[in-house]
Design an enzyme around this catalytic site. Structure first.
Site, mmCIF file in Angstrom:
data_model
loop_
_atom_site.group_PDB
_atom_site.id
_atom_site.type_symbol
_atom_site.label_atom_id
_atom_site.label_comp_id
_atom_site.label_asym_id
_atom_site.label_seq_id
_atom_site.Cartn_x
_atom_site.Cartn_y
_atom_site.Cartn_z
ATOM 1 C CB SER A 156 -16.391 8.550 1.714
ATOM 2 O OG SER A 156 -17.667 9.155 1.624
ATOM 3 C CE LYS B 211 -20.198 6.421 3.142
ATOM 4 N NZ LYS B 211 -18.866 7.040 3.005
#
Length: 351
Positions: free
Chosen positions: A236, A281
């Site tokens: 990611s 996140k």
């Protein structure tokens, strides 16, 4: 009699202590996915042997995985930024060591893709070297179950060297189903060999080694770039590493003193893909003081809706998370590398 009462009280106190301690520290076999960290990519990237010293930050964001105890699992109920997973949901049939190795491969693949995407965008030369096929999983019925490990890279079979996984698979298909094959592979930098018979692959009429595989490559650019993400795994961070590499090799000050965060996989052509745990996140980036957050704007196709009617793409999940924590951080949708670069250059000029 008095002695027995005292003893019973002591045993009772010990029992209560053990129960309370177990409530707080006993593993349950479940895990919590929680907000992780937001790390400046410049500390992991060197171009021509140098870190980026420009003011501002390009932050990669992570999720944390912690072992769930009865206390932490109970505490997480109702928390929008903590998700409970069983070990099977999180790791499948892999043990923790195998899971870590696969995550490290995903990171390595992400950094290779980042180099290719960044150098292509900057018009700088790079080379791509094929290392072999990376072993992602080994089936229980495979003759190589005790000979190969997840994380090994197969470099040849019966002395035949191949240039991609498709060539490897086609070569294996041509072998007699009763034949024994010899493979050469590397593990932790050491060369090894092993021999074994082919096995019938489930739900097919074909025979093979009984492994799940993917291509293992390495990209090198000019000027040279080195990315060392340490213990951070997964794919990611691809977008943010690409922005960091591009800003250095193209000598572009994309940060302009700002704290910019984001997430998303990166393909060699610059396409940005969706990831998991984006809500955590967003939380981590906001806590670190980011003012911009790039979120993959992955298309929701009819096929996706067919198999997952309630699917919400990364961008809209990030928007919802930002609203819940009342952050002033701007959530920016990106479909590719150009979207992110164009946004940073445009907003830099309007400052």
């Amino acid at each position: 009699m008095k002695f027995n009462k005292t003893r019973n009280k002591v045993f009772g106190a010990i029992f209560i202590f053990i129960v309370v301690a177990a409530f707080f520290i006993m593993p349950t076999g479940y895990y919590l996915e929680v907000p992780g960290s937001a790390e400046d990519t410049s500390q992991f990237v060197k171009v021509d042997g140098k870190h980026d010293k420009k003011k501002g930050n390009l932050l990669l964001t992570t999720v944390g995985i912690v072992s769930g105890t009865p206390f932490t699992l109970l505490k997480s109920l109702g928390n929008n930024f903590e998700t409970i997973y069983s070990q099977q949901d999180l790791m499948g049939d892999e043990n923790s060591q195998e899971y870590f190795r696969v995550q490290q491969y995903y990171m390595k693949s992400a950094t290779n893709n980042a180099v290719q995407a960044a150098y292509t965008k900057a018009g700088k030369p790079f080379t791509k070297k094929y290392l072999g096929v990376y072993v992602m999983d080994i089936l229980d019925n495979s003759d190589f179950k005790k000979k190969l490990e997840i994380g090994d890279t197969i470099t040849s079979i019966n002395g035949y060297h191949f240039n991609n996984a498709d060539q490897f698979i086609k070569y294996v298909r041509k072998q007699n189903k009763n034949s024994t094959v010899k493979i050469s592979f590397t593990r932790d930098g050491k060369k090894k060999t092993a021999s074994g018979k082919l096995v019938k692959l489930a739900d097919t009429k074909r025979f093979g080694l009984g492994i799940t595989l993917t291509d293992n490559t390495i990209a090198k650019g000019n000027p040279p770039t080195k990315i060392n993400a340490g213990d951070i795994g997964g794919p990611s961070a691809g977008l943010m590493f690409t922005l960091q590499v591009y800003s250095q090799i193209a000598n572009k000050d994309l940060k302009a003193g700002r704290t910019i965060a984001g997430t998303g996989t990166i393909a060699p052509d610059g396409t940005v893909g969706p990831i998991g745990g984006i809500e955590k996140k967003v939380y981590a980036a906001s806590e670190q003081g980011a003012t911009i957050f790039f979120a993959p704007d992955d298309p929701v196709t009819k096929e996706i809706k067919k198999y997952e009617p309630g699917y919400v793409n990364n961008y809209h999940l990030a928007l919802n998370a930002a609203k819940k924590i009342h952050t002033k951080m701007k959530i920016v949708p990106v479909k590719n590398l150009n979207d992110a670069i164009n946004y940073l250059e445009k907003t830099q000029q309007s400052k």
